[in-house]
Design a protein around this motif. Structure first.
Motif, short mmCIF file in Angstrom:
data_model
loop_
_atom_site.label_atom_id
_atom_site.label_comp_id
_atom_site.label_asym_id
_atom_site.label_seq_id
_atom_site.Cartn_x
_atom_site.Cartn_y
_atom_site.Cartn_z
N GLY A 119 0.77 -1.13 0.29
CA GLY A 119 0.09 -0.14 0.06
C GLY A 119 0.85 1.31 -0.06
O GLY A 119 0.28 2.23 -0.44
N HIS A 120 2.15 1.31 0.48
CA HIS A 120 2.99 2.33 0.31
C HIS A 120 4.45 2.06 -0.03
O HIS A 120 4.88 0.76 0.46
CB HIS A 120 2.95 2.90 1.99
N GLY A 121 5.03 2.77 -0.69
CA GLY A 121 6.29 2.27 -1.17
C GLY A 121 6.42 1.55 -2.50
O GLY A 121 5.37 1.37 -3.17
N LYS A 122 7.48 1.35 -3.08
CA LYS A 122 7.61 0.71 -4.80
C LYS A 122 7.54 -0.70 -4.43
O LYS A 122 7.76 -1.33 -3.54
CB LYS A 122 8.99 1.01 -5.19
N PRO A 123 7.09 -1.22 -5.68
CA PRO A 123 7.17 -2.83 -5.77
C PRO A 123 8.55 -3.34 -5.30
O PRO A 123 9.52 -2.57 -5.67
CB PRO A 123 6.93 -3.07 -7.12
N MET A 124 8.66 -4.67 -4.76
CA MET A 124 10.06 -5.21 -4.72
C MET A 124 9.62 -6.62 -5.21
O MET A 124 8.66 -7.20 -5.13
CB MET A 124 10.32 -5.34 -3.07
N ALA A 125 10.85 -7.31 -5.64
CA ALA A 125 10.89 -8.49 -6.05
C ALA A 125 12.44 -9.19 -5.70
O ALA A 125 13.30 -8.42 -5.38
CB ALA A 125 10.76 -8.63 -7.62
N GLY A 126 12.57 -10.67 -6.01
CA GLY A 126 13.73 -11.23 -5.81
C GLY A 126 14.43 -11.03 -4.40
O GLY A 126 13.67 -11.25 -3.38
N GLU A 127 15.56 -11.31 -4.38
CA GLU A 127 16.48 -11.45 -3.29
C GLU A 127 16.20 -10.29 -2.11
O GLU A 127 16.09 -10.59 -1.15
CB GLU A 127 17.87 -11.39 -3.46
N ALA A 128 16.12 -9.11 -2.75
CA ALA A 128 15.85 -8.25 -1.51
C ALA A 128 14.46 -8.20 -1.04
O ALA A 128 14.24 -8.00 0.19
CB ALA A 128 15.75 -6.55 -2.30
N LEU A 129 13.41 -8.74 -1.76
CA LEU A 129 12.16 -9.01 -1.22
C LEU A 129 12.18 -10.20 -0.28
O LEU A 129 11.87 -10.16 1.10
CB LEU A 129 11.27 -9.14 -2.27
#
Length: 255
Positions: free
Chosen positions: A226-236
């Protein structure tokens, strides 16, 4: 304003000032669903983003992760334009049918300007009795056959997230977020870091912790919150894993 996209092609986020909405549907298609309705005054932003992807096709439905002001703020003008059903968890319905108000924000949690001014944020419920319906109890989403809803309470009693198994994509609402929402500076810069739900509007921290762990157990490959940018992969994976392991230390306010 389009959000930097790290998501499947049919999942598209649009930022409305401080909160995201999500459009789910293949670009150029006629079948799509809107998740949440953003901040008040942003209906045109949402409509323009939808038109760019789906032409003049209305959504099949609007699904709400929860009913806080920054997730339903533009709902009424959107419903006046589209006349589509709204779905939410049964426990969220009192706040969407004029029967209950959310507790007032607590400005003493989390620190930062956004937390300090949180008493100014609206906390009253809304009444869309004629349009809102409970989500099916079996976890299905009426207009999204590949998705299921997951009850993720804590931030609100009836908060939900959405999950698609085939690509392990999560639409998390405010169960966890990817920006430090208590800090105006972090919100302005959209600095990427995984946090628990916005603390000034979260009132059940035990369930909030359980919800983060429930989502982490799904091992999402991509997430939009709901707040912030999408994240994916290892960081997520690493960020959500750390939050799940150490939620009480990282997310729960000291008092």
């Amino acid at each position: 304003m389009n959000i930097e996209n790290r998501l499947p092609s049919d999942v598209h986020g649009v930022r409305t000032l401080i909160a995201n909405v999500v459009l789910i549907g293949e670009p150029g298609g006629r079948e799509w669903t809107l998740i949440d309705a953003g901040v008040a005054g942003c209906a045109d932003v949402i409509v323009e983003a939808a038109a760019a992807r789906f032409g003049d096709a209305p959504p099949g439905a609007i699904v709400l992760t929860h009913g806080h002001f920054d997730h339903v703020g533009s709902l009424r003008p959107l419903l006046a334009r589209w006349r589509v059903p709204v779905y939410a968890h049964e426990l969220e319905l009192p706040y969407l049918t004029g029967q209950a108000d959310y507790p007032e924000a607590d400005p003493d949690v989390g620190g930062g300007l956004m937390a300090r001014i949180s008493p100014l944020y609206p906390h009253k419920g809304i009444d869309i009795s004629g349009e809102v319906r409970p989500l099916p109890e079996d976890g299905t989403v009426p207009t999204l056959p590949d998705w299921r809803w997951v009850h993720t309470p804590g931030h609100t009693e009836g908060h939900i997230s959405l999950f698609r198994e085939r690509d392990r994509t999560v639409v998390a609402g405010d169960a966890f977020i990817t920006v430090k929402q208590t800090s105006a500076f972090a919100v302005l810069l959209q600095e990427e870091e995984i946090h628990g739900p916005p603390p000034y509007f979260t009132f059940d921290w035990r369930h909030a912790a359980e919800s983060v762990r429930k989502l982490e157990a799904l091992k999402p490959a991509a997430a939009i919150t709901g707040h912030g940018k999408p994240m994916a992969g290892e960081a997520l994976t690493e960020g959500l894993g750390e939050l799940a392991r150490s939620f009480e230390e990282l997310a729960v306010p000291r008092h």
